[in-house]
Design an enzyme around this catalytic site. Structure first.
Site, PDB file in Angstrom:
ATOM      1  N   LYS A   1     -42.287   4.182   3.433  1.00 32.40           N
ATOM      2  CA  LYS A   1     -42.645   2.925   2.837  1.00 32.40           C
ATOM      3  C   LYS A   1     -41.679   1.877   3.347  1.00 32.40           C
ATOM      4  O   LYS A   1     -40.602   2.200   2.868  1.00 32.40           O
ATOM      5  CB  LYS A   1     -43.107   2.933   1.416  1.00 32.40           C
ATOM      6  CG  LYS A   1     -43.885   1.843   0.745  1.00 32.40           C
ATOM      7  CD  LYS A   1     -44.397   2.176  -0.462  1.00 32.40           C
ATOM      8  CE  LYS A   1     -44.860   0.700  -1.370  1.00 32.40           C
ATOM      9  NZ  LYS A   1     -45.227   1.230  -2.638  1.00 32.40           N
TER      10      LYS A   1
ATOM     11  N   SER B   1     -49.812   0.319  -3.759  1.00 39.38           N
ATOM     12  CA  SER B   1     -49.323  -0.623  -2.664  1.00 39.38           C
ATOM     13  C   SER B   1     -48.890   0.183  -1.304  1.00 39.38           C
ATOM     14  O   SER B   1     -48.604  -0.251  -0.386  1.00 39.38           O
ATOM     15  CB  SER B   1     -47.883  -1.276  -3.325  1.00 39.38           C
ATOM     16  OG  SER B   1     -46.900  -0.282  -3.628  1.00 39.38           O
TER      17      SER B   1
ATOM     18  N   SER C   1     -49.383   3.323  -7.328  1.00 37.38           N
ATOM     19  CA  SER C   1     -49.112   2.902  -5.688  1.00 37.38           C
ATOM     20  C   SER C   1     -49.203   3.961  -4.947  1.00 37.38           C
ATOM     21  O   SER C   1     -49.314   4.181  -3.681  1.00 37.38           O
ATOM     22  CB  SER C   1     -48.076   2.072  -5.586  1.00 37.38           C
ATOM     23  OG  SER C   1     -48.442   0.656  -6.329  1.00 37.38           O
TER      24      SER C   1
END
Length: 444
Positions: free
Chosen positions: A80, A155, A179
Site C-alpha cells: 500500500k 482504504s 481498511s
C-alpha cells in the site's frame, strides 16, 4: 503463466522450495500481468520492476544454494502506498504528499525483504487512509473484482485489487477501522488485522497513531500467517492439525447484527456459522452491552487523532483533497483534549469488560461488513449517501479496532460477504490456527 499469478503465496513458496519455480520467473510473470492489465494504473500507483528483478535474482541464488530465508523467499507481493520505500515516492493517496520520496524502507518492508519477499510496487489507496469505501478520484480507484461498477473497499483498495486480479501473490495494507478487512471482504480475500503495536509502524504514513495496524490481504489464512510473521521478523506458527471441532465460538448479537445489517451479508454469515457448527464447533450467541457503549467513542478517538495528525496540513493545502475525505478530517477539529482523554479512559474500561466476557471463547464471530459494496457512481454523485455508507461499511470492523483485538475475515460462498473471527489481543497465532480450520469448514 496466468495460473501462476493466482497461486497462494504459500504455494508459490513451496514451488520455489522444490525447484519447480524460479523466483525470477515468478517476478516476470507478475510484472507482465501488471503491465497487461487494463486497470493497471487504477491499481498500482507505481511499480518497482528493477527492485523486483534484483530481489528475485537474489532469491533464485539462495534457492539454488539451499539457503532460502523463509517459506516465502522469492514470493512477489505489493505494498500500500503508505509504506515508505527507499527512493520511491510514497504519497498515501494524497496530492498533498505529491513528490514525497523517503530515504529508507518502512521497517515492516525491510523485515519482509530480509525474509526474501519481493516488492512489486505500491498500490493505490483511499486518501490518507480515511475512508472504508476505497474511492480516490485524485490518484486512482481500483475496480472491485466481482463488479467494476461497485466500490472496491478501502482504504487498502489497491492491495485488495492487486491480489484479487492476480497482480500480486498478496498485498500489504493497513487497518485503522477496517481498511484491511473491508476490501478483503468485498473482493473475496482473506484479511488479517493484527493487534495494534505488534508490527512496527516506523516508516508508515500514519492516520491514527493509537489505532493504526498493518496486515496482509491474501488468498489463504496460511498466507496471512506467513506474511504477518515475516513482517514481524518472527517464525510463523504451525497451522497443521488445526480444527474447529470442539472450539467455543460466540456470535456477537450486539451492534454487529443490528437492523442495519442487510439481508445478503446476514444470510451469508448465518450460513457460514451453520457450517462451523456442522464441523463440530460449539456456537453460542452473546450480548455485550460494552460494545454498544464503545461505538459512540469513535469520533473523539479516531477523528480526533486524525485531525491532530493532519489538521495543520489540511488547513494549509486541503483544497487539493477529495471533499468527502477532507470534511471527515475537519470534523475532528471540534474534538477537545478533554474529550479525547475521557474517551480513552472509558475505552480502557470497556476493553477490560470485553476481555472478561469472552475469555472462555476461542473466537467471536460477526459479519465482516453489514452491507454489500455500493455503486461507485452513486457514491460520487451523492455525498450524503457517501458519508452514510462509509460509516455503515466500517461499523463491524471498527469493533475490533476499538477493543484492540486481532481479527480475521474469511470469504463466504456469497460474493463480497465475509465472516469475521475476532481473537484476543496479540493472539494472532491462535486466531490463524482456528481461522485456517474454519476456512476448510466453510469450503465443504
Amino acid at each position: 503463466m496466468t495460473e501462476l499469478t493466482f497461486l497462494s503465496a504459500a504455494e508459490t513458496g513451496r514451488r520455489i522450495e522444490t525447484g519447480a519455480l524460479d523466483p525470477r520467473d515468478a517476478a516476470e510473470a507478475y510484472l507482465a500481468a501488471i503491465e497487461a492489465h487494463p486497470a493497471r494504473d487504477a491499481i498500482y500507483a507505481r511499480t518497482t520492476p528493477e527492485r523486483a528483478r534484483a530481489e528475485a535474482a537474489s532469491a533464485a541464488a539462495r534457492a539454488k544454494a539451499g539457503l532460502r530465508r523463509s517459506p516465502l523467499d522469492g514470493v512477489p507481493i505489493s505494498w500500500k502506498d503508505l509504506f515508505d520505500s527507499a527512493g520511491v515516492a510514497t504519497e498515501a493517496g494524497s496530492a498533498m504528499l505529491k513528490g514525497r520520496v523517503p530515504a529508507r524502507d518502512a521497517r515492516v518492508l525491510a523485515n519482509a525483504t530480509r525474509q526474501g519477499l519481493v516488492c512489486l510496487g505500491k498500490t493505490h489507496m483511499t486518501e490518507l487512509a480515511f475512508s472504508g469505501l476505497g474511492l480516490n478520484p485524485a490518484t486512482g480507484t481500483p475496480p472491485n473484482v466481482f463488479d467494476p461498477a461497485q466500490a472496491p473497499g478501502g482504504s487498502s483498495s489497491g492491495a485488495a485489487a492487486s491480489t484479487a486480479f492476480g497482480l500480486a501473490a498478496a498485498g500489504i495494507g493497513s487497518d485503522t477501522g477496517g481498511s484491511v478487512r473491508v476490501p478483503a471482504c468485498w473482493n473475496g480475500l482473506v484479511g488479517l488485522k493484527t493487534t495494534h503495536g505488534w508490527l512496527p509502524d516506523e516508516g508508515v504514513v500514519l492516520l491514527c497513531e493509537g489505532f493504526d495496524t498493518i496486515g496482509p490481504l491474501c488468498r489463504s489464512v496460511e498466507d496471512a500467517s506467513l506474511i504477518a510473521s515475516a513482517m514481524a521478523g518472527e517464525r510463523a506458527p504451525d497451522l497443521a492439525g488445526a480444527t474447529v471441532s470442539g472450539a467455543r465460538l460466540a456470535v456477537l448479537e450486539t451492534v454487529a447484527l443490528g437492523e442495519e445489517c442487510r439481508d445478503a451479508p446476514r444470510a451469508a454469515f448465518e450460513a457460514a456459522v451453520a457450517a462451523l457448527a456442522r464441523a463440530g464447533a460449539h456456537v453460542e450467541r452473546i450480548e455485550a452491552p460494552e460494545v454498544a457503549a464503545a461505538m459512540p467513542l469513535s469520533p473523539a478517538l479516531f477523528t480526533g487523532e486524525a485531525w491532530a495528525e493532519w489538521g495543520a496540513m489540511i488547513e494549509e493545502r486541503g483544497d487539493v483533497m477529495f471533499a468527502p475525505v477532507r470534511e471527515r478530517f475537519r470534523s475532528g477539529a471540534a474534538i477537545s483534549a478533554s474529550d479525547y482523554l475521557r474517551a480513552w479512559r472509558k475505552l480502557k474500561a470497556i476493553r477490560a469488560e470485553w476481555a472478561a466476557r469472552v475469555a472462555a471463547y476461542d473466537a467471536v464471530l460477526i459479519p465482516s461488513c453489514p452491507i454489500l459494496p455500493p455503486e461507485t457512481a452513486r457514491l460520487m454523485s451523492d455525498l450524503d449517501f457517501f458519508a452514510a455508507e462509509n460509516l455503515l461499511t466500517l461499523r463491524n470492523t471498527r469493533i475490533g479496532n476499538l477493543l484492540g483485538l486481532s481479527a480475521l475475515t474469511l470469504p463466504t460462498t456469497t460474493p463480497s460477504t465475509g465472516i469475521m473471527l475476532m481473537g484476543k489481543p496479540f493472539g494472532e497465532a491462535a486466531l490463524c490456527r482456528i481461522g485456517a480450520a474454519a476456512a476448510v469448514a466453510l469450503e465443504r
